[in-house]
Scaffold this motif. Structure first.
Motif, short mmCIF file in Angstrom:
data_model
loop_
_atom_site.label_atom_id
_atom_site.label_comp_id
_atom_site.label_asym_id
_atom_site.label_seq_id
_atom_site.Cartn_x
_atom_site.Cartn_y
_atom_site.Cartn_z
N THR A 191 -1.91 9.06 5.61
CA THR A 191 -3.08 9.09 4.73
C THR A 191 -3.70 10.49 4.76
OG1 THR A 191 -4.77 8.59 6.41
CG2 THR A 191 -3.57 6.72 5.45
N SER A 205 0.84 -1.19 0.00
CA SER A 205 0.00 0.00 0.00
C SER A 205 0.87 1.25 0.00
CB SER A 205 -0.91 0.02 1.23
OG SER A 205 -1.60 1.25 1.32
N TRP A 248 -6.80 -3.21 8.13
CA TRP A 248 -6.24 -2.45 7.02
C TRP A 248 -7.22 -2.21 5.88
CZ3 TRP A 248 -2.52 0.76 6.94
CH2 TRP A 248 -2.10 1.29 5.70
N GLU A 273 -7.62 1.50 4.44
CA GLU A 273 -7.23 1.88 3.09
C GLU A 273 -8.42 2.41 2.27
OE1 GLU A 273 -3.91 0.37 0.09
OE2 GLU A 273 -5.37 -1.17 0.59
N LYS A 306 -8.55 6.13 0.63
CA LYS A 306 -8.77 6.37 -0.80
C LYS A 306 -9.93 7.34 -1.02
CE LYS A 306 -6.89 1.98 -2.52
NZ LYS A 306 -7.23 0.68 -3.17
N TYR A 326 0.14 3.89 1.39
CA TYR A 326 -0.08 4.57 2.66
C TYR A 326 0.79 4.01 3.79
CZ TYR A 326 -4.26 6.09 0.17
OH TYR A 326 -5.13 6.61 -0.75
#
Length: 297
Positions: free
Chosen positions: A102, A88, A141, A145, A149, A90
């Motif tokens: 993030t 990822s 996670w 995530e 996003k 991030y």
């Protein structure tokens, strides 16, 4: 000591800091021995610690606990990451664990708060997670995530464009316009106290500045004040300051139907804690802005 004095003592405490960690009886016992005033919050799924130096004390305790468990848990976390890594943008790996950066998202913050030994690095603007907490981080996670996003500027822009010209955008504009008027429909039979923070359904905890006595038109304001009737009048309001929130006595119980229908109620302790957190962040941003913008000699 009376109940009122107990409520005052509780309300006068500084804004609280939170901490979470993997449960086991020995760790909890060491934590409670160090933080005798700590309380568990079901809403945050974390321990809350009062005091102006709570963050520094928590960080020292986390560091001590990390050192205590480091040899075994760190090795296990490293092995788990190597076996099943998180690819990822991030997440970054550094010497003692992971750094997560993030776009701001309330969901991301709430999820990371529940990861054991997670800490916010204010200098670098990142969350830091030790290897020992990798299992908990991996478990959360996907939610983290997805929320990150959705908070990206480009994604926000796309959603804004998709709403353009729709009824949702029109409602948002009307809601913003109504908020700028800083008025609240309250029951004329039970007016809120002026100059003291009260909780509201539409605007959170605010301070009533005046009651005009002007009768509201329920049909015209039904969208923004659905509980208003011909017995309601307009009251002006402003945001609460951190100092006012800290010195506000919390209500003994949750608001009932009557309190919500009249348009205001005495804030609960949970409502005050959240409002204090927001006010503290707002005042810190103002302070940083003044420091950055003031002329240098």
């Amino acid at each position: 000591m009376t109940d009122d004095h107990q409520k005052r003592d509780e309300a006068d405490r500084p804004p609280q800091e939170t901490v979470s960690f993997a449960f086991d009886r020995m760790t909890v016992a060491r934590f409670r021995e160090t933080f005798a005033n700590a309380r568990w919050s079901d809403r945050l799924q974390a321990w809350t610690v009062p005091g102006g130096t709570a963050r520094k004390r928590i960080d020292r305790w986390l560091s001590t606990e990390a050192d205590r468990r480091k040899p075994y848990d760190e090795e296990r976390g490293r092995d788990a990451f190597e076996f099943e890594p998180i690819p990822s943008p991030y997440l970054q790996v550094f010497d003692s664990g992971f750094r997560i950066r993030t776009p701001y998202s309330r969901t991301v913050v709430d999820e990371l708060r529940q990861v054991p030994f997670a800490r916010w690095n204010g200098d670098d603007k990142v969350w830091e997670i030790p290897f020992a907490s990798y299992d908990d981080l991996q478990h959360r996670w996907e939610t983290i995530e997805e929320a990150a996003k959705r908070s990206e500027p480009e994604e926000r822009r796309k959603r804004a464009e998709a709403r353009r010209g729709t009824e949702d955008e029109a409602k948002a504009r009307r809601r913003t316009s109504e908020r700028k008027k800083r008025r609240l429909a309250v029951s004329s039979d039970d007016l809120p106290p002026v100059g003291r923070p009260v909780a509201t359904a539409a605007y959170g905890i605010v301070v009533i500045t005046d009651v005009s006595g002007e009768i509201v038109d329920p049909e015209q304001i039904a969208e923004h004040h659905p509980a208003a009737t011909e017995e309601h009048v307009w009251a002006g309001w402003r945001p609460s300051t951190l100092d006012e929130l800290v010195h506000t006595w919390p209500a003994r119980s949750e608001p009932g139907e009557y309190e919500r229908l009249r348009g205001w109620w005495n804030p609960t302790l949970d409502e005050l804690r959240e409002a204090r957190r927001v006010a503290k962040s707002r005042e810190r941003r103002k302070s940083e802005f003044r420091w950055c913008c003031e002329p240098r000699r």
